[in-house]
Design a protein around this motif. Structure first.
Motif, PDB file in Angstrom:
ATOM      1  N   LEU B 388      -6.164  -6.155   4.548  1.00 22.46           N
ATOM      2  CA  LEU B 388      -7.135  -5.943   3.480  1.00 22.46           C
ATOM      3  C   LEU B 388      -7.654  -7.281   2.959  1.00 22.46           C
ATOM      4  O   LEU B 388      -8.866  -7.492   2.818  1.00 22.46           O
ATOM      5  N   LEU B 389      -6.731  -8.196   2.684  1.00 25.34           N
ATOM      6  CA  LEU B 389      -7.119  -9.512   2.159  1.00 25.34           C
ATOM      7  C   LEU B 389      -7.948 -10.292   3.175  1.00 25.34           C
ATOM      8  O   LEU B 389      -8.956 -10.903   2.841  1.00 25.34           O
ATOM      9  N   LEU B 390      -7.518 -10.264   4.423  1.00 22.46           N
ATOM     10  CA  LEU B 390      -8.220 -11.034   5.451  1.00 22.46           C
ATOM     11  C   LEU B 390      -9.647 -10.515   5.619  1.00 22.46           C
ATOM     12  O   LEU B 390     -10.605 -11.289   5.689  1.00 22.46           O
ATOM     13  N   ASP B 391      -9.740  -9.209   5.668  1.00 21.65           N
ATOM     14  CA  ASP B 391     -11.044  -8.599   5.844  1.00 21.65           C
ATOM     15  C   ASP B 391     -11.963  -8.986   4.688  1.00 21.65           C
ATOM     16  O   ASP B 391     -13.118  -9.370   4.888  1.00 21.65           O
ATOM     17  N   LYS B 455     -18.047  -5.945   1.497  1.00 23.07           N
ATOM     18  CA  LYS B 455     -16.647  -6.203   1.222  1.00 23.07           C
ATOM     19  C   LYS B 455     -16.229  -5.869  -0.216  1.00 23.07           C
ATOM     20  O   LYS B 455     -15.148  -5.362  -0.439  1.00 23.07           O
ATOM     21  N   VAL B 456     -17.085  -6.157  -1.174  1.00 22.42           N
ATOM     22  CA  VAL B 456     -16.719  -5.878  -2.563  1.00 22.42           C
ATOM     23  C   VAL B 456     -16.568  -4.370  -2.805  1.00 22.42           C
ATOM     24  O   VAL B 456     -15.513  -3.920  -3.270  1.00 22.42           O
ATOM     25  N   PRO B 457     -17.594  -3.555  -2.483  1.00 16.23           N
ATOM     26  CA  PRO B 457     -17.441  -2.131  -2.803  1.00 16.23           C
ATOM     27  C   PRO B 457     -16.478  -1.358  -1.881  1.00 16.23           C
ATOM     28  O   PRO B 457     -15.973  -0.298  -2.272  1.00 16.23           O
ATOM     29  N   MET B 458     -16.211  -1.896  -0.678  1.00 15.52           N
ATOM     30  CA  MET B 458     -15.433  -1.187   0.339  1.00 15.52           C
ATOM     31  C   MET B 458     -14.095  -0.639  -0.197  1.00 15.52           C
ATOM     32  O   MET B 458     -13.402  -1.311  -0.948  1.00 15.52           O
ATOM     33  N   ASN B 459     -13.739   0.550   0.241  1.00 20.67           N
ATOM     34  CA  ASN B 459     -12.463   1.196  -0.148  1.00 20.67           C
ATOM     35  C   ASN B 459     -12.225   1.156  -1.659  1.00 20.67           C
ATOM     36  O   ASN B 459     -11.155   0.725  -2.112  1.00 20.67           O
ATOM     37  N   GLN B 460     -13.168   1.591  -2.413  1.00 18.58           N
ATOM     38  CA  GLN B 460     -13.029   1.545  -3.881  1.00 18.58           C
ATOM     39  C   GLN B 460     -12.580   0.172  -4.360  1.00 18.58           C
ATOM     40  O   GLN B 460     -11.682   0.026  -5.178  1.00 18.58           O
ATOM     41  N   GLN B 465      -9.989  -6.143  -5.433  1.00 17.02           N
ATOM     42  CA  GLN B 465      -8.923  -6.125  -6.446  1.00 17.02           C
ATOM     43  C   GLN B 465      -7.671  -6.836  -5.956  1.00 17.02           C
ATOM     44  O   GLN B 465      -7.016  -7.561  -6.719  1.00 17.02           O
ATOM     45  N   ALA B 466      -7.350  -6.647  -4.682  1.00 14.68           N
ATOM     46  CA  ALA B 466      -6.151  -7.290  -4.133  1.00 14.68           C
ATOM     47  C   ALA B 466      -6.303  -8.809  -4.203  1.00 14.68           C
ATOM     48  O   ALA B 466      -5.352  -9.535  -4.537  1.00 14.68           O
ATOM     49  N   THR B 467      -7.500  -9.289  -3.913  1.00 15.34           N
ATOM     50  CA  THR B 467      -7.746 -10.739  -3.949  1.00 15.34           C
ATOM     51  C   THR B 467      -7.596 -11.277  -5.367  1.00 15.34           C
ATOM     52  O   THR B 467      -6.933 -12.287  -5.612  1.00 15.34           O
ATOM     53  N   LEU B 468      -8.207 -10.563  -6.325  1.00 18.63           N
ATOM     54  CA  LEU B 468      -8.094 -11.014  -7.714  1.00 18.63           C
ATOM     55  C   LEU B 468      -6.640 -10.988  -8.189  1.00 18.63           C
ATOM     56  O   LEU B 468      -6.203 -11.875  -8.934  1.00 18.63           O
TER      57      LEU B 468
END
Lengths: 598, 598
Positions: B388-391, B455-460, B465-468
């Motif tokens: 998720l983060l890498l993507d 990338k921002v809107p993807m998967n809700q 959020q994981a990055t933040l």
């Protein structure tokens, strides 16, 4: 095909921004009128199109070579330069009696813009020759003027400036080239100079080097530097060429860009000493050289601006004709791709180029106009005020275009994507050509020390205050038409003034090396304010014209100016906030960094 | 002589920042240990020093030529590339059973950093071959893997990616290369591709092109694109080479930099159709290609970072040894000039290079580490979180180093002044090499649309959020040690989050083309926050180490990291304020600019 630069913009500058027609009321320009100005600009444009543009990329791909005896260049270069000389443009601002056209500098600069944009590399030879001739005209004896300036004005001789040495670089105080007085009252020069543009070639019959050297026994540092005329070939009493002087080409440098212009290492006095003729008084050489260097600094800024202008036109033309992709709002894969100028991000890159390049160009022409005023304005008060402003603004006129010109060219590459990176198109060359400008004639770092360390405090801050007054006056003048931009500019001036006062106060309280650690940020900040003023002035003229102008092309032109002004304020001027923060807090991060920590 | 890159920094990354020793507890890396990691890195460094560095500038000055039949390159290139293959580094991360070294990506990337810094141009051939082999390994049939991947892993075949077409450029939806199924179940490919790196050469026995094409009758747009293996030479059942396929080199491009790496135009099917083998399912080609492209994007970022690192080392070395001028505080012309590293403005330019290049390098290695985790982390939750983060981070890992790498190289030129502009030194070449990176594998503009639009809107917003969260966690963790930087990072994250929410809200309320008009500012802003986090992590590790480390060299190293962190926060992160202002106000200046106004 893309125009070299926008003809409408040149016209806007000459007649709307600077009102050059009014100059014809001054005695020096009394024989000129709009027709002669237009004709000059037109000749320059045609030479640029016919002679410079066709060889622009060829010059880049065939840099000069040195076979150990002679420098070889593509023959088209001499043809192009000779055309300029024959047209009279070579000495466009010189006196009629010296074979010149006696044009205002601002008009000549506008005409030269075409040549510079189509061949900055080629034009370098002529620009340096003019600056050299101007210096000798100002500080030389009548005999020196007759002997060296006249043939330079006629295009028979070329001129260089020979300052930099291998072990001193920008540190002129440490130059070691020496001069010894011989029996006949002349001097023998010995030493090496590097990065001498146009230091050797066969484009002209002779080359006149202006060389900084230290007379035996002179004081150390910059107070012991004298200036000498050192010709490649000796010149006899009757003006005919004599023997070769003891000046030898030691080698050519190979550059990232500007490849048509030789950059040389010259060896003076390998065989007993090159004959040199003192200019003016002993030990005052650096002050004379600054006469030439100040002119060269304006030329550097102008060259950077013109290369930015032409890259902008080229990428604009491409963006108007290259279809690719669709707007995000259009999901239909069967619809036709749009031209890339329709993509907002491409428009951003084009608008930034417009704002940088047209702003920089206007600033440089302002420098030329100030020079004209310093020489020919009706009153002494006006003349000295113009001198004051020009002197103060020189580091900004040199630097802002030199920093933002390459940024504009970088955006031209990016607009064109992969095609911009290929040398089948000229934009990557423009970038490479332009990248020299923040380096030569005093790096950006050196300009920032000049601004903050000399120009700001000089004469009880007279130049500084005069500059701020000019900008405040405009902001007040247009407050009704542009309330937002007027307020933004005033706020930016106040912020700059606060920063300046803080720095000056800090100079008494903190180590000087710390106070100057962020001097480049200061120069950047000052430059942005000056450019905002330049743009507001362009905006004000455009807004006024729009009120009466009904022709659609004209309306579009003025609207473009207004939008570029808006862009400059909203995308560029706001960046000053971060510089102000760094400067006011006397940020010591770089100052405290230790060599061992790298 | 300057080191290619700082060995101590590589060590810091591998063992202190990423703790790669812990990876050896994972089954895939069980046969590795610190010694095998060190040995790999050491081999890479020696090949870089012995084989790549000596030919680095020669490759630049002798770009490949095409005589109409064959491509000619300097012979040293093949020797250097063969040495890499023979060392096993060519397939460093591949499975043991496929002839690989089965190394973690993060360790392999650290080793490759030397090769990339000493020869990004040369390394391009190997990088693309690996990415191609990885794609076929993932999506090809066992027969395809046996036939194409094995010889690529062994260095006998090379690989390319062939996407771009003359009239489509970045607009893949409009590609027109066609594929027609023939009797034996394979396809016949017809069309032209441009800018194909390594598209033709004789460094390897065969070249495996991965070609995007449209099967006759497929849907329009990106939903009708399939992926094909199209070899230069046919391969027989026994693995021997057969006839030449119908793929022809139509010409070479000539680039601003990266000149050792051929950029080609390829003509497929001029003689009836090139034989192509479908990869995976029909019409899913673009999704497979993105597998390769994502990898290529990380490679681009890493290459940009490594070229920045080596330019930094080179200019640092120069600044330590080049005497010039005196400090402002010293007015004595008889004193000795100082080395230029003593001038605060030179330190600024070096510290900026350190902050950009070491920060970018750490970010790219983080991408590699995430890839490792996505494949081999102990739990499914950890693996999918890493994915998720890498993507999410891929557009930033591609772009930030690509934008700031050239800026670092630009500063390396400036530190060296006139010498930096000459091609007697490599820094101007580094700049030219690096300038491609914001263009290829998706321009900065395209990356910004990918980030904000996908990338921002993807998967809700899961990746967002994981990055933040990762960044907030670190800020909380180091709040006591670095109260200022921790607070600054948290504030920057909140500012970014506000901007993001504003933009998402605007997407429903305003024309989508307007909302995306400043997407590059958004990407820039996001990148700065991520880099601040990267630097804070480097700072935290360094601060901890300093507490126990008494060796002077080590202390100096860590203090340098801390100072670079400080620089990043105080000179770079603060710039986000202006981007935030533009974005939150939905600035429409570029959107509203009309074509006719330019």
């Amino acid at each position: 095909m893309a125009p070299i630069i926008s003809q409408r913009d040149v016209e806007f500058m000459v007649y709307e921004f600077f009102n050059c027609e009014a100059l014809t009321q001054r005695e020096r320009y009394a024989e000129h009128n709009r027709e002669t100005f237009d004709a000059t600009i037109d000749i320059a444009r045609r030479i640029a199109e016919d002679q410079f543009l066709p060889i622009q990329m060829k010059l880049d791909m065939n840099q000069p070579t040195f076979d150990g005896e002679r420098v070889h260049m593509i023959p088209e270069l001499k043809v192009a330069l000779d055309t300029v000389v024959e047209s009279g443009l070579g000495a466009s601002t010189a006196d009629f009696e010296l074979g010149g056209m006696q044009l205002p500098n601002v008009v000549a600069s506008a005409a030269y813009a075409y040549l510079s944009a189509a061949g900055s590399t080629a034009l370098g030879f002529i620009g340096l020759t003019n600056a050299n001739a101007n210096l000798i005209s100002e500080h030389g004896t009548p005999e020196q003027i007759e002997k060296w300036v006249v043939p330079m004005r006629e295009g028979r001789f070329a001129g260089t400036m020979a300052m930099t040495e291998p072990s001193a670089g920008s540190g002129l105080a440490d130059l070691t080239t020496s001069a010894v007085r011989d029996e006949d009252g002349n001097y023998r020069i010995t030493g090496n100079k590097i990065f001498i543009s146009g230091g050797d070639h066969e484009l002209n019959d002779n080359i006149v080097h202006l060389v900084l050297a230290r007379i035996k026994g002179a004081p150390a540092g910059i107070k012991g530097i004298s200036l000498f005329i050192v010709p490649k070939y000796m010149v006899n009493e009757d003006g005919s060429l004599g023997d070769k002087n003891d000046v030898n080409l030691a080698g050519l440098w190979h550059k990232m860009g500007g490849r048509g212009h030789t950059s040389t290492t010259l060896a003076f006095g390998e065989d007993g000493g090159a004959v040199g003729y003192l200019v003016g008084e002993e030990n005052k050489g650096l002050s004379y050289m600054f006469h030439m260097m100040n002119e060269a600094r304006i030329l550097v800024g102008t060259g950077a601006a013109c290369t930015a202008l032409t890259g902008y036109q080229y990428s604009l033309d491409y963006a108007k004709e290259r279809p690719q992709g669709r707007l995000l709002s259009n999901k239909d894969p069967l619809s036709k791709p749009v031209n890339i100028i329709q993509h907002p991000d491409v428009r951003r890159m084009l608008l930034a180029q417009k704002a940088y390049s047209e702003g920089a160009f206007a600033l440089c022409l302002y420098g030329s106009a100030l020079y004209d005023d310093s020489q020919t304005a009706p009153t002494e008060a006006e003349r000295s005020r113009a001198s004051l402003l020009l002197d103060f603004l020189t580091p900004i006129i040199k630097t802002w275009p030199s920093e933002y010109g390459p940024k504009a060219n970088d955006l031209a590459i990016q607009v064109m994507g992969g095609h911009g990176y290929m040398n089948e198109h000229p934009v990557e060359m423009f970038y490479r050509d332009n990248r020299l400008n923040p380096i030569h004639e005093g790096t950006t770092g050196i300009q920032s020390l000049d601004l903050l360390g000399r120009k700001v405090p000089m004469n009880q801050m007279a130049g500084y205050q005069a500059t701020l007054t000019v900008m405040r006056d405009l902001a007040a003048e247009v407050a009704t038409t542009f309330p937002k931009e007027s307020a933004d500019l005033l706020a930016a001036i106040e912020e700059l003034d606060e920063v300046t006062m803080t720095l000056l106060k800090q100079m008494g309280e903190h180590p000087i090396d710390l106070v100057f650690a962020n001097s480049v940020e200061y120069l950047e900040m000052f430059g942005n304010v000056v450019l905002a003023w330049i743009w507001l002035r362009q905006g004000a003229i455009s807004q006024e014209a729009l009120a009466t102008e009904s022709h659609e092309d004209e309306q579009n032109f003025y609207r473009g100016k207004l939008q570029a002004m808006k862009f400059f304020f909203e995308y560029q001027l706001i960046k000053n906030a971060t510089s102000a923060k760094l400067l006011k807090s006397l940020n010591a991060t770089t100052f405290e960094m230790q060599e061992a920590w790298f």
